[in-house]
Design an enzyme around this catalytic site. Sequence first.
Site, PDB file in Angstrom:
ATOM      1  CG  HIS A  24       0.045   2.630  12.599  1.00  0.00           C
ATOM      2  ND1 HIS A  24      -1.222   2.127  12.792  1.00  0.00           N
ATOM      3  CD2 HIS A  24       0.423   2.192  11.373  1.00  0.00           C
ATOM      4  CE1 HIS A  24      -1.597   1.421  11.739  1.00  0.00           C
ATOM      5  NE2 HIS A  24      -0.604   1.431  10.860  1.00  0.00           N
ATOM      6  CG  ASP A  35       2.292   0.333   7.946  1.00  0.00           C
ATOM      7  OD1 ASP A  35       1.936  -0.158   6.863  1.00  0.00           O
ATOM      8  OD2 ASP A  35       1.496   0.589   8.867  1.00  0.00           O
ATOM      9  CD  GLU A  37      -3.605  -1.447   5.316  1.00  0.00           C
ATOM     10  OE1 GLU A  37      -3.940  -2.403   6.026  1.00  0.00           O
ATOM     11  OE2 GLU A  37      -3.019  -0.445   5.782  1.00  0.00           O
ATOM     12  CD  GLU A  38      -1.786   2.078   7.621  1.00  0.00           C
ATOM     13  OE1 GLU A  38      -2.557   1.570   8.464  1.00  0.00           O
ATOM     14  OE2 GLU A  38      -0.596   1.754   7.503  1.00  0.00           O
ATOM     15  CG  ASP A  62       0.872  -3.715   5.030  1.00  0.00           C
ATOM     16  OD1 ASP A  62       1.723  -2.933   5.499  1.00  0.00           O
ATOM     17  OD2 ASP A  62      -0.343  -3.555   5.175  1.00  0.00           O
ATOM     18  CG  HIS A  65      -0.568   0.068   2.512  1.00  0.00           C
ATOM     19  ND1 HIS A  65      -0.296   1.253   3.148  1.00  0.00           N
ATOM     20  CD2 HIS A  65      -0.343  -0.902   3.436  1.00  0.00           C
ATOM     21  CE1 HIS A  65       0.071   1.006   4.402  1.00  0.00           C
ATOM     22  NE2 HIS A  65       0.061  -0.285   4.598  1.00  0.00           N
TER      23      HIS A  65
HETATM   24 ZN   LIG Z   1       0.430  -1.264   6.431  1.00  0.00          ZN
END
Ligand SMILES: [Zn+2]
Length: 484
Positions: free
Chosen positions: A442, A309, A343-344, A371, A297
Amino acid sequence: MSVAPPRPLRPHALVRTLLLVAIATHPRLAQAAPAAASAAPFTDAQLEEARSLRERALIDDTGYETLRSLTREVGPRSAGSPGDARAVEWALARLRALGLKNVHAEPVTVPHWIRGNCSVEVVSPWPQPLVAVALGGSVATPEAGLEAEVVPVTNIDELARIDSTRIAGRIVFYTGRMQRAEDGSGYGRAVTVRGRGAAEAARRGAIGVIIRSVGTDRNRLAHTGGMRNEPGDKLIPALAISNPDADLLEDQLASGQRVRLRMSNSSSWADSARSANVIGEIPGRERPREVVVLGAHLDSWDLGQGAHDDGAGVAIMSAAAKLIGEARSKPRRTVRVVLFANEEFGLSGARTYARDHAGEAASHVMGMESDLGAFAPLGLHSRVPPDRLAAIRAMQSVLAPLGVQYRGNDASGDADVGQIAALGVPVCDLDTDASEYFDWHHTANDTFDKVDPALVRRNVACYAALAWLAADYAPGFGRAPGTR
Ligand SMILES: [Zn+2]
């Protein structure tokens, strides 16, 4: 997670040789020999091509340099943000520069949530500021903030057991801590409070929610991530505090005194925005309409650079395709890189791709997704009909020198590729060592310096070899079991 079945016992080499001689010289059995030989899923030449791709990938830094470019030139790229649009432009240019063909963007509508600013402080008994971030999708507090007593609960199950009169008018604090694990399994258990904790607390009258960050680190940084609000949910502000701050808050609560918090947040919603899935291909030499999808992503959360990520996945899959494009022999079918939008915060890109390409699901031969950061590849899962498992085992054998074991026919396709897996597309999942991933995930710390170039190369080697073999495997993989 299932365990790989026991390996079949191998006949002693001498016995096998004698058997082959007997078969070759026996008039009736000799006819059976070619059939037995053709049962080998791949020729030596195919396996040799995959091995040489693997070896080239191990000395090639295209993936790492692609990640450097993405983090340096685009950085954070959450859905609908200016970074999102820049990421689409970057990806189109990058895939072309890597020699992929048919490079294009397919439009995707994405939600656009704007973080704003937030703060949390203990008002009493011992006033202190806490480090916090808003969860994706949180509503704002009133401008002056809100102040209330804190009610700690471990998780949603415990919340459900508490008398609602203790929740009403208060701030619920979810204290559950994510456990570190090589397979990342602690995430699934911990993340439910991020998704549904606020809605469940609001249903019982809470006016705000604080969660312990869903992360395994001890840094004083909070982890964001998407909430899963549903129609009809009452929306209350929801923030995550860092692990050390959650410890501090638990310590104050353990004193037995009432703890009051003040929280403020200015998040807001804008109109839905336009983003895109970015696609590029290495066209197949015989059946270009049939594709193997390499997915990752393109979006990231906004706090860091989206390095692990999922910049790593973007870089790994793009580099794997580039190397396949440079192979001596192109595979029979097309290798298609799909860099999914958003995606998130709701899988917008993957859902749009599955909808727009549903009519071509049968020509999607195999899907894979990266991912889980750029960490050591450890295990391969597949989801293919049982009569194709010999091909999967042969593919795994090419990865065995990199430490990859076969782990079972239970792959999911993960978040994005899972959307086409639901249409019956066979998938493979490559497990990587997730022990460290959730230290950075994140947070503002998900930055380029956390990525090891050798591990990027190893992942590229795996996906390049897997994708080349999958795309060249003459019979294809049929439809995944357990789907329509
Ligand atoms: Zn991800």
